[in-house]
Structure formats: structure tokens, C-alpha cells
Design a protein around this motif. Sequence first.
Motif, PDB file in Angstrom:
ATOM      1  N   GLY A 100    -111.394   4.262  43.126  1.00  0.00           N
ATOM      2  CA  GLY A 100    -110.776   3.627  41.964  1.00  0.00           C
ATOM      3  C   GLY A 100    -109.333   3.991  41.708  1.00  0.00           C
ATOM      4  N   TRP A 101    -108.733   4.760  42.611  1.00  0.00           N
ATOM      5  CA  TRP A 101    -107.332   5.123  42.468  1.00  0.00           C
ATOM      6  C   TRP A 101    -106.450   4.110  43.185  1.00  0.00           C
ATOM      7  CZ3 TRP A 101    -105.499   9.388  39.717  1.00  0.00           C
ATOM      8  CH2 TRP A 101    -106.479  10.225  39.198  1.00  0.00           C
ATOM      9  N   THR A 102    -105.208   3.984  42.710  1.00  0.00           N
ATOM     10  CA  THR A 102    -104.248   3.071  43.321  1.00  0.00           C
ATOM     11  C   THR A 102    -103.100   3.879  43.916  1.00  0.00           C
ATOM     12  OG1 THR A 102    -104.791   1.322  41.735  1.00  0.00           O
ATOM     13  CG2 THR A 102    -102.714   1.108  42.940  1.00  0.00           C
ATOM     14  N   PRO A 103    -103.064   4.041  45.241  1.00  0.00           N
ATOM     15  CA  PRO A 103    -101.994   4.826  45.861  1.00  0.00           C
ATOM     16  C   PRO A 103    -100.679   4.034  45.912  1.00  0.00           C
ATOM     17  CG  PRO A 103    -103.968   4.695  47.274  1.00  0.00           C
ATOM     18  CD  PRO A 103    -104.086   3.641  46.225  1.00  0.00           C
ATOM     19  N   VAL A 104     -99.610   4.657  45.447  1.00  0.00           N
ATOM     20  CA  VAL A 104     -98.280   4.054  45.480  1.00  0.00           C
ATOM     21  C   VAL A 104     -97.297   5.109  45.977  1.00  0.00           C
ATOM     22  CG1 VAL A 104     -96.422   2.992  44.141  1.00  0.00           C
ATOM     23  CG2 VAL A 104     -98.808   2.484  43.575  1.00  0.00           C
ATOM     24  N   VAL A 105     -96.462   4.738  46.932  1.00  0.00           N
ATOM     25  CA  VAL A 105     -95.441   5.648  47.448  1.00  0.00           C
ATOM     26  C   VAL A 105     -94.240   5.634  46.515  1.00  0.00           C
ATOM     27  CG1 VAL A 105     -93.849   6.120  49.354  1.00  0.00           C
ATOM     28  CG2 VAL A 105     -96.168   5.308  49.840  1.00  0.00           C
ATOM     29  N   VAL A 106     -93.749   6.833  46.165  1.00  0.00           N
ATOM     30  CA  VAL A 106     -92.517   6.971  45.388  1.00  0.00           C
ATOM     31  C   VAL A 106     -91.605   7.895  46.181  1.00  0.00           C
ATOM     32  CG1 VAL A 106     -91.474   7.597  43.193  1.00  0.00           C
ATOM     33  CG2 VAL A 106     -93.823   6.719  43.244  1.00  0.00           C
ATOM     34  N   VAL A 136     -84.117   0.803  43.862  1.00  0.00           N
ATOM     35  CA  VAL A 136     -84.228   0.657  42.411  1.00  0.00           C
ATOM     36  C   VAL A 136     -83.095   1.341  41.656  1.00  0.00           C
ATOM     37  CG1 VAL A 136     -86.720   0.370  42.502  1.00  0.00           C
ATOM     38  CG2 VAL A 136     -85.772   2.675  42.224  1.00  0.00           C
ATOM     39  N   GLY A 137     -82.254   2.097  42.371  1.00  0.00           N
ATOM     40  CA  GLY A 137     -81.092   2.697  41.732  1.00  0.00           C
ATOM     41  C   GLY A 137     -81.380   3.918  40.890  1.00  0.00           C
ATOM     42  N   VAL A 138     -82.508   4.551  41.100  1.00  0.00           N
ATOM     43  CA  VAL A 138     -82.848   5.777  40.381  1.00  0.00           C
ATOM     44  C   VAL A 138     -83.714   6.641  41.298  1.00  0.00           C
ATOM     45  CG1 VAL A 138     -84.886   4.730  39.295  1.00  0.00           C
ATOM     46  CG2 VAL A 138     -83.812   6.728  38.250  1.00  0.00           C
ATOM     47  N   SER A 139     -83.507   7.944  41.246  1.00  0.00           N
ATOM     48  CA  SER A 139     -84.187   8.854  42.158  1.00  0.00           C
ATOM     49  C   SER A 139     -85.071   9.845  41.406  1.00  0.00           C
ATOM     50  CB  SER A 139     -83.154   9.660  42.975  1.00  0.00           C
ATOM     51  OG  SER A 139     -82.284   8.814  43.692  1.00  0.00           O
ATOM     52  N   LYS A 140     -86.099  10.329  42.083  1.00  0.00           N
ATOM     53  CA  LYS A 140     -86.853  11.461  41.551  1.00  0.00           C
ATOM     54  C   LYS A 140     -85.897  12.651  41.431  1.00  0.00           C
ATOM     55  CE  LYS A 140     -89.724  11.393  45.036  1.00  0.00           C
ATOM     56  NZ  LYS A 140     -90.852  11.721  45.947  1.00  0.00           N
ATOM     57  N   PRO A 141     -85.963  13.450  40.395  1.00  0.00           N
ATOM     58  CA  PRO A 141     -87.045  13.570  39.405  1.00  0.00           C
ATOM     59  C   PRO A 141     -86.896  12.724  38.147  1.00  0.00           C
ATOM     60  CG  PRO A 141     -85.518  15.380  39.138  1.00  0.00           C
ATOM     61  CD  PRO A 141     -85.009  14.574  40.298  1.00  0.00           C
ATOM     62  N   ASN A 142     -85.989  11.774  38.117  1.00  0.00           N
ATOM     63  CA  ASN A 142     -85.831  10.925  36.934  1.00  0.00           C
ATOM     64  C   ASN A 142     -87.154  10.225  36.621  1.00  0.00           C
ATOM     65  OD1 ASN A 142     -85.151   8.701  35.181  1.00  0.00           O
ATOM     66  ND2 ASN A 142     -83.012   8.992  35.771  1.00  0.00           N
ATOM     67  N   PRO A 143     -87.673  10.373  35.410  1.00  0.00           N
ATOM     68  CA  PRO A 143     -88.959   9.755  35.061  1.00  0.00           C
ATOM     69  C   PRO A 143     -89.000   8.241  35.244  1.00  0.00           C
ATOM     70  CG  PRO A 143     -88.309  11.354  33.378  1.00  0.00           C
ATOM     71  CD  PRO A 143     -87.133  11.179  34.293  1.00  0.00           C
ATOM     72  N   PRO A 167     -90.445  20.745  45.114  1.00  0.00           N
ATOM     73  CA  PRO A 167     -90.589  21.419  43.820  1.00  0.00           C
ATOM     74  C   PRO A 167     -89.820  20.728  42.704  1.00  0.00           C
ATOM     75  CG  PRO A 167     -90.210  23.034  45.552  1.00  0.00           C
ATOM     76  CD  PRO A 167     -89.987  21.676  46.170  1.00  0.00           C
ATOM     77  N   GLU A 168     -88.566  20.379  42.968  1.00  0.00           N
ATOM     78  CA  GLU A 168     -87.729  19.773  41.932  1.00  0.00           C
ATOM     79  C   GLU A 168     -88.029  18.293  41.772  1.00  0.00           C
ATOM     80  OE1 GLU A 168     -84.942  19.517  38.940  1.00  0.00           O
ATOM     81  OE2 GLU A 168     -85.386  21.365  40.019  1.00  0.00           O
ATOM     82  N   VAL A 169     -87.985  17.543  42.883  1.00  0.00           N
ATOM     83  CA  VAL A 169     -88.069  16.094  42.767  1.00  0.00           C
ATOM     84  C   VAL A 169     -89.469  15.601  42.446  1.00  0.00           C
ATOM     85  CG1 VAL A 169     -86.057  15.693  44.213  1.00  0.00           C
ATOM     86  CG2 VAL A 169     -88.311  15.794  45.272  1.00  0.00           C
ATOM     87  N   ASP A 170     -90.491  16.216  43.029  1.00  0.00           N
ATOM     88  CA  ASP A 170     -91.861  15.750  42.807  1.00  0.00           C
ATOM     89  C   ASP A 170     -92.520  16.441  41.618  1.00  0.00           C
ATOM     90  OD1 ASP A 170     -91.954  13.934  45.041  1.00  0.00           O
ATOM     91  OD2 ASP A 170     -92.062  15.675  46.340  1.00  0.00           O
ATOM     92  N   ILE A 171     -92.594  17.756  41.670  1.00  0.00           N
ATOM     93  CA  ILE A 171     -93.274  18.482  40.599  1.00  0.00           C
ATOM     94  C   ILE A 171     -92.427  18.492  39.329  1.00  0.00           C
ATOM     95  CG2 ILE A 171     -94.457  20.615  39.983  1.00  0.00           C
ATOM     96  CD1 ILE A 171     -95.555  18.932  42.446  1.00  0.00           C
ATOM     97  N   ALA A 175     -93.461  16.791  35.766  1.00  0.00           N
ATOM     98  CA  ALA A 175     -93.368  17.513  34.489  1.00  0.00           C
ATOM     99  C   ALA A 175     -92.512  16.740  33.493  1.00  0.00           C
ATOM    100  CB  ALA A 175     -92.787  18.905  34.729  1.00  0.00           C
ATOM    101  N   ALA A 176     -91.425  16.132  33.975  1.00  0.00           N
ATOM    102  CA  ALA A 176     -90.524  15.389  33.090  1.00  0.00           C
ATOM    103  C   ALA A 176     -91.203  14.183  32.464  1.00  0.00           C
ATOM    104  CB  ALA A 176     -89.282  14.952  33.863  1.00  0.00           C
ATOM    105  N   VAL A 177     -92.144  13.577  33.205  1.00  0.00           N
ATOM    106  CA  VAL A 177     -92.821  12.388  32.686  1.00  0.00           C
ATOM    107  C   VAL A 177     -94.177  12.739  32.073  1.00  0.00           C
ATOM    108  CG1 VAL A 177     -94.093  11.652  34.756  1.00  0.00           C
ATOM    109  CG2 VAL A 177     -93.084   9.923  33.236  1.00  0.00           C
ATOM    110  N   GLY A 178     -94.547  14.022  32.102  1.00  0.00           N
ATOM    111  CA  GLY A 178     -95.778  14.475  31.464  1.00  0.00           C
ATOM    112  C   GLY A 178     -97.042  14.184  32.253  1.00  0.00           C
TER     113      GLY A 178
END
Length: 214
Positions: A100-106, A136-143, A167-171, A175-178
Motif C-alpha cells: 500500500g505504499w507509493t514509492p517516489v524518487v526525490v 523543479v528548481g528546488v533541492s533537498k533539504p528544502n521541504p 544526513p543533511e539533504v535527506d534526513i 526533519a524540516a518537513v516533519g
Amino acid sequence: MPLLLLDLDNTLLDRAGPFRAWGERFLAGVGAPPADIDWLLSIDADGLTDRWDVADAVRDRYRLRIPSIDLVEELHDCVVADVRLDPLVACALRIADEAGWTPVVVSNGAVRQQEAVIRRTGLDRFVADWVISEEVGVSKPNPRIFALAARRVRLPLRGSWVVGDGPEVDIGGAAAVGLPSVWLHRGRSWVDSRFAPTRTADGVIAAVAAVLAA
């Protein structure tokens, strides 16, 4: 259906191995000592350094006459040529989908390279979609990039998990998006005191298992 927001390089696909293999061939070709692979890997920084900066550093160190643009092209293509999708990773994604999960690459990176590896490896058959920072013009870690991923598949971001090795971009992004997260440690220890992963795993298969069990 909750979202499984997955990093690409060194999470779903091994980038480090193919890049090292190319680097060793390249260094041998220019007559550099084999030990210089450590310098090249540090300059590359797991692909986080801009390709033009890597190309310029390599040209300067070895006094190469090759145009920077040709070296940038080679840096883009070297990983695409050798990267492979682990069948067990494909199986884990299929299991997540059936649960039931939807995998999406970011992914942070260039559209040309990231889409090439997604399609060439067949990963596109096991994920619902992908979002690449250059597009999309925006990079992780931007929510915002996680919100854009949710919008792309028309699902709410609430209830999602983030999986990645950065650590920074993914985790940090999770954290930034909760959102809860799983960090692929790749033999490293967690050192950031500002935030921490919800779970830690030694690979994406174990990470998916941890999410399904949560």
C-alpha cells in the motif's frame, strides 16, 4: 496510500561503485598514481560537487588539455554506463507497493543523468514517479521538493517516510518537513546534533523493511 520518498544515488542505486570504477580507469589513462583515487573521491563528494567544478579540478591537477565540457560530459555519462538495479531492491519496492505504499524518487541532480539512470536500469517500472531538483528548481533539504513529489502523484505528504543516505539533504530535509526517516549509514556514524533519523539501516532493503514494520 502513504508515500515512500526515496533518494536515488547510493540509496536505490549504487553510484559510489560505478564512479570509483570510472575514476580508477580515468586515472590510469592519464598516468596518475592509483592512490589519487582518494583525492578524486573527495573532490566528487558523492556527486554533491558541481560537475564543472570537478572537471576544472581534474584538469588543473593533471594539466589536461581536454576541454572542460568534454570532461563534464564524461562525468555525467560514466555512472550511467555502469549503474545497475539490484533485483533485491526491485523486489523490496514491489513489496512496498503491494503493502500500500507509493514509492517516489526525490533526487538532487541533473535531469539528464538522473532520468537516464532511472530509465536505463528499469527503476522506472518500480516507482510511481520521480522529482529531480534541476527540473523543479528546488533541492533537498528544502521541504518544497517533498511537497512537489506528493503533488506529482496526487497524494498527501502526511504519513510519508523519507529514506536516504544524506544526513543533511535527506534526513535534514525530512526533519524540516516533519516526516520520519530512515538513514542509510554506509558505515558512518551519526554526528549531527540538530536532528536525527527515526531509524538507521545498512541498505535500502532493510530501510523499506523498517518502514513497513513501523
